[in-house]
Design an enzyme around this catalytic site. Structure first.
Site, PDB file in Angstrom:
ATOM      1  N   GLY A 199       0.792  -1.223   0.000  1.00 59.05           N
ATOM      2  CA  GLY A 199       0.000   0.000   0.000  1.00 59.05           C
ATOM      3  C   GLY A 199       0.822   1.268   0.000  1.00 59.05           C
ATOM      4  N   ASP A 200       2.103   1.170   0.311  1.00 61.16           N
ATOM      5  CA  ASP A 200       3.013   2.323   0.259  1.00 61.16           C
ATOM      6  C   ASP A 200       4.431   1.769   0.102  1.00 61.16           C
ATOM      7  OD1 ASP A 200       4.204   4.770   0.335  1.00 61.16           O
ATOM      8  OD2 ASP A 200       3.580   5.285   2.369  1.00 61.16           O
ATOM      9  N   ALA A 201       4.653   1.099  -1.024  1.00 62.42           N
ATOM     10  CA  ALA A 201       5.880   0.323  -1.226  1.00 62.42           C
ATOM     11  C   ALA A 201       7.062   1.183  -1.655  1.00 62.42           C
ATOM     12  CB  ALA A 201       5.629  -0.775  -2.250  1.00 62.42           C
TER      13      ALA A 201
END
Length: 274
Positions: A199-201
């Site tokens: 989701g926030d790589a």
């Protein structure tokens, strides 16, 4: 109380992009003395050692200790879209399958939310060590994301990060600039592969061992089921923000995928809008 944040990780936009539609967000370590928010000072007091991160929506993360235990503490200001309660749930679920911080405590009050987690042994992927060795860092990021996608079970994941869910959340937040971007999004491409996404790589959310492999992941508040390109497109993009141009191909190779320009363009545009 102020804590001087190291400028070693780079300028304040080290961890975030200049949006493709003209939206620029900023996050990183503060370059000058920074006033630690009262909720963090109240919880850790003299145990605060350094300001680790300040993100574009006002959240602050510090490192320090509770007693003799090394911890990190994250603060979200009141009304922030930084949902620490959601992160607590995701840490508990994901921790059964991958290495993520263990929650020590979570509290919510009128002056914001505070999440305290145990430290994971490892260095942020955008410390000076890895900025000086970008090739190894990028390989670790790509291989690590593939492993994360293979390790987290879709069938039992209770969280969603699909295009529909992301668009609905962003519209509900009512930020005019983002709604304008959503209105200009092209139709979503067909799903390539459904996985549980980080989701926030972005690179700063990955911790690396001394040997250059993934030690763990942080900032999993948006973890959920979605097309793997939602992670891949932004993960590869973040190599440009953090290490410079020329590493996206290596990232895709390390993950084990050929670049898909339609998915890359769409999910980067969606990232700007959400």
């Amino acid at each position: 109380m102020t804590v001087s944040g190291s400028s070693g990780i780079g300028a304040p936009d080290t961890g975030s992009p200049a949006g493709t539609h003209g939206v620029r967000v900023f996050s990183g370590r503060p370059e000058a003395s920074f006033a630690v928010p009262e909720p963090l000072r109240r919880r850790l007091g003299d145990g605060i050692e350094s300001v680790v991160w300040v993100n574009e929506i006002g959240g602050v993360t510090v490192s320090g200790s509770l007693g003799r235990e090394p911890v990190f503490a994250k603060w979200a200001p009141p009304g922030s879209e930084l949902d620490l309660a959601a992160e607590v749930e995701r840490l508990a679920w994901a921790g059964r399958y991958i290495r993520v911080p263990e929650v020590v405590e979570y509290s919510s009050g009128e002056d914001g939310d505070v999440l305290v987690t145990r430290a994971i042994a490892g260095a942020n992927a955008v410390t000076q060590r890895w900025l000086a060795e970008p090739r190894q860092a990028v390989i670790a990021l790509g291989e690590g994301l593939r492993s994360l996608h293979e390790s987290l079970p879709v069938a039992s994941c209770p969280f969603e990060w699909t295009v529909k869910a992301r668009v609905a959340r962003s519209r509900a937040e009512g930020i005019r600039e983002r709604i304008d971007l959503l209105d200009r999004l092209p139709p979503a491409p067909s799903v390539d592969s459904l996985v549980v996404c980080h989701g926030d790589a972005c690179a700063p959310n990955t911790l690396l061992t001394d040997e250059g492999t993934v030690a763990g992941y942080v900032d999993v508040g948006r973890l959920g089921i979605g097309d793997r390109w939602g992670d891949i497109a932004v993960g590869a993009w973040s190599t440009e923000w953090n290490y410079g141009e020329g590493y996206t191909g290596l990232y895709y190779e390390a993950y084990g995928v050929e670049p898909d320009e339609e998915h890359i363009r769409f999910y980067r545009s969606l990232w700007d809008a959400t």
